[in-house]
Motif scaffolding. Structure first.
Motif, short mmCIF file in Angstrom:
data_model
loop_
_atom_site.label_atom_id
_atom_site.label_comp_id
_atom_site.label_asym_id
_atom_site.label_seq_id
_atom_site.Cartn_x
_atom_site.Cartn_y
_atom_site.Cartn_z
N VAL A 167 -2.32 -10.23 -0.93
CA VAL A 167 -2.35 -11.19 -2.02
C VAL A 167 -3.70 -11.07 -2.72
CG1 VAL A 167 -2.13 -13.61 -2.68
CG2 VAL A 167 -0.88 -12.74 -0.69
N ALA A 168 -3.68 -10.63 -3.99
CA ALA A 168 -4.90 -10.47 -4.77
C ALA A 168 -5.00 -11.61 -5.77
CB ALA A 168 -4.90 -9.13 -5.49
N GLY A 169 -6.20 -12.11 -5.98
CA GLY A 169 -6.40 -13.21 -6.92
C GLY A 169 -7.42 -14.21 -6.44
N LEU A 170 -8.01 -13.98 -5.27
CA LEU A 170 -9.08 -14.84 -4.77
C LEU A 170 -10.39 -14.37 -5.39
CD1 LEU A 170 -6.77 -14.67 -2.48
CD2 LEU A 170 -8.50 -15.73 -1.03
N GLY A 171 -10.52 -14.56 -6.69
CA GLY A 171 -11.61 -13.95 -7.41
C GLY A 171 -11.19 -12.58 -7.89
N GLY A 172 -12.06 -11.87 -8.55
CA GLY A 172 -11.73 -10.54 -9.04
C GLY A 172 -10.82 -10.58 -10.24
N ASP A 173 -10.41 -9.41 -10.71
CA ASP A 173 -9.57 -9.29 -11.91
C ASP A 173 -8.09 -9.18 -11.58
OD1 ASP A 173 -11.89 -9.19 -13.62
OD2 ASP A 173 -12.20 -7.13 -12.93
N ALA A 174 -7.76 -8.63 -10.44
CA ALA A 174 -6.36 -8.38 -10.09
C ALA A 174 -5.71 -9.64 -9.56
CB ALA A 174 -6.27 -7.27 -9.06
N LYS A 175 -4.41 -9.78 -9.90
CA LYS A 175 -3.60 -10.90 -9.40
C LYS A 175 -2.21 -10.37 -9.14
CE LYS A 175 -6.10 -14.64 -11.74
NZ LYS A 175 -7.24 -13.81 -12.11
N PHE A 176 -1.91 -10.14 -7.85
CA PHE A 176 -0.59 -9.60 -7.51
C PHE A 176 -0.27 -9.93 -6.07
CE2 PHE A 176 -3.62 -6.11 -6.67
CZ PHE A 176 -3.35 -5.85 -5.34
N LEU A 177 1.01 -9.74 -5.74
CA LEU A 177 1.49 -9.84 -4.37
C LEU A 177 2.14 -8.51 -4.02
CD1 LEU A 177 2.24 -11.35 -1.74
CD2 LEU A 177 4.33 -12.10 -2.89
N ARG A 178 1.58 -7.82 -3.03
CA ARG A 178 2.09 -6.52 -2.62
C ARG A 178 2.70 -6.63 -1.22
NH1 ARG A 178 0.24 -1.64 -4.50
NH2 ARG A 178 -1.69 -2.66 -5.20
N THR A 179 3.95 -6.22 -1.08
CA THR A 179 4.66 -6.27 0.20
C THR A 179 5.07 -4.86 0.59
OG1 THR A 179 5.53 -8.46 -0.34
CG2 THR A 179 6.58 -7.27 1.47
N THR A 180 4.74 -4.45 1.80
CA THR A 180 5.09 -3.10 2.26
C THR A 180 5.59 -3.16 3.69
OG1 THR A 180 2.82 -2.69 3.00
CG2 THR A 180 3.39 -1.96 0.77
N GLY A 181 6.38 -2.17 4.03
CA GLY A 181 6.86 -2.03 5.40
C GLY A 181 7.15 -0.57 5.69
N ARG A 182 6.92 -0.17 6.92
CA ARG A 182 7.21 1.20 7.32
C ARG A 182 7.50 1.23 8.81
NH1 ARG A 182 2.34 4.26 9.12
NH2 ARG A 182 0.64 2.77 9.34
N GLY A 183 8.26 2.21 9.21
CA GLY A 183 8.59 2.34 10.62
C GLY A 183 8.93 3.77 10.98
N SER A 184 8.65 4.14 12.22
CA SER A 184 8.97 5.48 12.73
C SER A 184 9.51 5.34 14.14
CB SER A 184 7.74 6.39 12.73
OG SER A 184 7.31 6.66 11.41
N PHE A 185 10.57 6.06 14.40
CA PHE A 185 11.17 6.09 15.73
C PHE A 185 11.11 7.51 16.25
CE2 PHE A 185 15.00 7.00 18.29
CZ PHE A 185 14.71 6.19 19.38
N PHE A 186 10.57 7.68 17.46
CA PHE A 186 10.43 9.00 18.07
C PHE A 186 11.31 9.06 19.32
CE2 PHE A 186 6.59 8.37 15.66
CZ PHE A 186 6.29 9.62 15.15
#
Length: 805
Positions: free
Chosen positions: A630-649
């Motif tokens: 979550v960007a926006g606590l000060g600075g210029d950027a204001k966005f919400l970035r959600t990511t997920g990744r997984g690997s099965f061996f």
């Protein structure tokens, strides 16, 4: 004879008898007195001493004037003087009441000199030998030092090193001790052979052990150095390997290392008896402790009927059950596994029996052998402390944690009786090993902002100042790139199992675009384990980015080619757009460049689930990570970035070491308030679908990548050893298939010339070559696109550093 004569005669006889008796008594008295005077020491005289004070000698022999001294006492005195190491010869004799002690003093060592050594420094050799400056010289000790130096060279792989010792006379009855060293050549391992193995081939078992056969890069990796302790550790590694794969009867018959002096190489032969492979039969929990519900503990079982037997799973179950009953208030309950082999069906049934154990408490924990690591770093790996109930399962768990730190060569935990019958002393014996690494890596990376030749120099310390802290400083250099990084991690923040740390970085790049990119930033992070496999992380991040340079932004024409003026590339400055049919890289990109420098202040958090069997080279397990920023606590950027990744061996073939991997990932970024800056988009390409350039897929404006707000990808891969090539060289082959897409825009402004905004699937298939080089894991890929768009940028061949997940 008259009566008077008889009386006189009797008196004379009595007198004569008295005289004889008295004479006899005097004589006997004189003999006894003479012998006593010979045994009493009236004075101790010391001769031949020069540096050692005579009173020191008298105190050492403990024969005091005025006391009797037998031959045994004198012999004991001579022995004691010899044991001091001060004298080369000692003789003692009695003359009357005088004990004469003749001594010949050992010479004092002036200097200890090492000649011919290059591979081991003087300081290291000085710590190896017992002969020391200003100490008495002892020939036996010096000869023992010769053997110690030879052993030191064996440990670094130079078994044919020769060592001799000589003395050189110096002033003041001193002697210089010189060790002449011929270091010889490196002693490698010619071959490692296994006898008796049927389930797994030699090549697979060689991956289990740490010893390696000598090869092309052995001088860098130095894993072909034979050491008896390493061979013993490899025996244990083989046992764990077989025990965790169902071979409960496995044993090492013998392990022999023979040195061929002509080749200066070791031949290692390990003979094993694999036994039969077992699966689990019935698995039950029995409790003799009132109040413990065995049925309620079923969820703690890691062992399930029908699955392959694994000693590690049994150990994990013991820990789970022990913790579960302890949390219920039964601190002294003991969990014991009882196995029942069914040889006909090759099964092992296990009963986990919970009994009320003897009440025993930990009186204290003694740490021994830690010359660098602080005591508290070792103590904190124990879930028991002084005063707690003693539990063998938790002690063994702590031992495994200590071994996993990679701070020590060996870790042994034993018990000793305490001051009371219900007290136990834990003795932890460790053998320190080097925890610092200096790394130099290099390669050639294709694609990405850092494409081209790259090199990295780094210093890593896993046990900084013996506090268990992790520190890494590195610098990377490419043809047009620079990067600098500093990382620090405290694994036990505030005395709890919280990993806290920070990262600082600076990157500069001008190779992949018409504008320079400079990033400076850092993060503060905290990670807390929820379970053994689940970890939560939170971090504060800040970075500043600058795009473009003093020249402005390079200008391109409608045909997508750069514009030249007077033979030089033409650049425009922000706010000064050239007239005519000209445009910069992209109006959206140009706008973001003109808005820089740009700062981002954000909070990120993530959950990580990790059951991989090996973090560096996984063969089995699952790795899943989901998080948000979550960007926006000060600075210029204001966005919400959600990511997920997984690997099965999964290990598809144990014998042939074929590993399968399934991976997937997805992400979304959404503006909070104003429109999303283009450089906050996802830029994807070969990192999710091989066969495409970096930034090779997704939305474009006038052919220039402008990123997307969504991505999704999946891949399947199989890796395997290369035939006819020794596995010790570290090469593996790979076959893979990738699919994915990047789409979506949230950028207002000039929408002219945009394409690829909607979802469109890309796919590819290919092969790869992976090399676990001394400079880090390198990989070469060739991928053929199977599904693509006309505006995508292809790159079928790629080369760079490799990451498994």
């Amino acid at each position: 004879m008259s009566a008077g004569s008889k009386l006189l005669s009797a008196l004379s006889a009595a007198a004569l008898s008295s005289t004889v008796l008295a004479a006899s008594t005097v004589t006997m008295g004189l003999v006894t007195l003479s012998e006593a005077e010979a045994a009493v020491v009236n004075r101790v005289e010391v001769r031949g001493n020069q540096r050692v004070d005579a009173d020191t000698v008298r105190n050492l022999i403990e024969i005091k004037p005025g006391r009797n001294a037998s031959d045994a006492d004198v012999d004991a005195a001579v022995t004691k003087l010899f044991s001091t190491g001060l004298f080369s010869d000692v003789r003692a004799r009695q003359q009357g009441g005088v004990l004469i002690v003749d001594v010949s003093e050992n010479q004092i060592v002036g200097d200890v000199i090492f000649q011919g050594n290059n591979k081991i420094k003087n300081e290291q050799l000085a710590a190896t030998v017992q002969t020391a400056t200003r100490a008495p010289y002892n020939a036996s000790t010096a000869q023992a030092d010769v053997d110690a130096i030879k052993a030191a060279y064996v440990r670094i792989g130079r078994s044919d090193a020769t060592v001799s010792v000589r003395t050189v006379a110096a002033e003041g009855n001193r002697v210089n001790v010189v060790f002449d060293i011929n270091e010889g050549d490196r002693t490698g391992i010619e071959s490692i052979n296994f006898v008796g193995n049927n389930a797994y081939g030699d090549s697979r078992l060689k991956q289990v052990i740490s010893l390696r056969e000598s090869g092309l890069f052995s001088f860098l990796q130095r894993n072909d150095i034979y050491d008896e302790d390493r061979l013993r550790a490899d025996e244990e590694a083989l046992r764990r390997f077989y025990f965790n794969r169902g071979y409960a009867d496995f044993r090492i018959v013998s392990s022999v290392a023979e040195l061929d002096p002509n080749k200066n190489r070791y031949f290692v032969t390990i003979t094993v008896d694999e036994g039969e492979r077992y699966t689990y039969g019935a698995v039950n929990i029995d409790s003799t402790v009132p109040g413990i519900d065995a049925q309620a503990l079923q969820s703690q079982l890691k062992t399930k009927p029908g699955e392959t037997y694994s000693a590690e799973q049994v150990e994990d179950t013991l820990v789970n059950l022990t913790n579960a009953v302890a949390n219920q208030g039964y601190a002294f309950a003991q969990v014991t596994p009882r196995g029942n082999r069914d040889f006909a069906n090759n099964t092992i049934s296990i009963d986990y029996v919970i009994d009320q154990g003897a009440r025993a408490y930990v009186e204290r924990i003694e740490i021994r052998g830690n010359t660098k690591t602080r005591d508290y770093v070792i103590r904190r790996e124990f879930d028991v402390s002084e005063g707690d109930a003693f539990n063998q399962v938790l002690v063994q768990r702590a031992k495994k944690r200590l071994e996993a730190l990679r701070f020590f060569k060996t870790v042994n935990v034993s018990t000793a009786p305490g001051s009371q019958p219900d007290r136990v002393v834990l003795v932890v014996q460790v053998d320190e090993q080097s925890t610092g690494e200096f790394s130099v890596g290099g390669g050639y990376t294709t694609g990405g902002e850092n494409s081209g030749p790259v090199a990295e120099v780094g210093i890593t310390e896993r046990n900084f100042l013996g506090r268990g802290q992790f520190v890494k400083v590195s610098a990377g250099f490419g043809e047009d790139t620079r990067s600098y990084n500093l990382s620090f991690t405290e694994p036990y923040f505030l005395g709890r199992r919280l990993a806290a740390g920070f990262d600082l970085y600076r990157t500069e790049n001008s190779s992949s675009t018409a504008y320079d990119i400079k990033r400076t930033g850092g993060s503060l992070r905290l990670a807390a384990p929820i379970t053994e496999d689940l970890t939560a992380q939170v971090a504060y991040n800040y970075k500043e980015e600058t795009f473009g340079d003093d020249r402005g932004v390079q200008v391109f024409g409608p045909n997508g080619l750069p514009v030249f003026v007077n033979g030089q590339p033409f650049f425009s400055t922000c706010g000064n757009t050239p007239s005519g049919p000209l445009y910069t890289l992209s109006p959206i990109i140009n706008r973001a460049i003109c808005d820089s420098p740009y700062s981002t202040s954000s909070i990120s958090y993530a959950l990580t689930y990790n059951t991989l069997d090996n973090q560096r080279d996984p063969r089995d397990g699952l790795f899943v990570q989901v998080g948000q920023e979550v960007a926006g606590l000060g600075g210029d950027a204001k966005f919400l970035r959600t990511t997920g990744r997984g690997s099965f061996f999964s290990l598809l073939s144990e014998e042939f070491d074929v590993i399968g991997q399934l991976s997937a990932g997805a992400g979304n970024v959404t503006a909070l308030g104003d429109d999303l800056r283009v450089f906050d988009n996802f830029f994807k390409g070969q990192d999710i679908v091989r066969g495409f350039k970096y930034q090779g897929i997704g939305p474009r404006q006038f052919g220039v990548a402008i990123g997307g707000t969504n991505y999704a990808n999946a891949s399947a891969e199989v890796t395997f050893p290369l035939p006819l090539i020794s596995r010790d060289l570290g090469f593996r082959g790979a076959a893979f298939a990738d699919a994915g897409s990047l789409w979506g825009l949230d950028n207002v402004g000039n929408q002219l010339g945009i394409e690829g905004e909607d979802f469109s699937l890309r796919a590819s298939a290919g092969v790869g070559l992976i090399w676990a080089s001394p400079f880090g894991p390198l990989r070469v890929n060739y991928a053929a696109p199977l599904a693509k768009e006309n505006y995508d940028k292809l790159q079928q061949f790629s080369f760079g550093f490799s990451s498994r997940f």
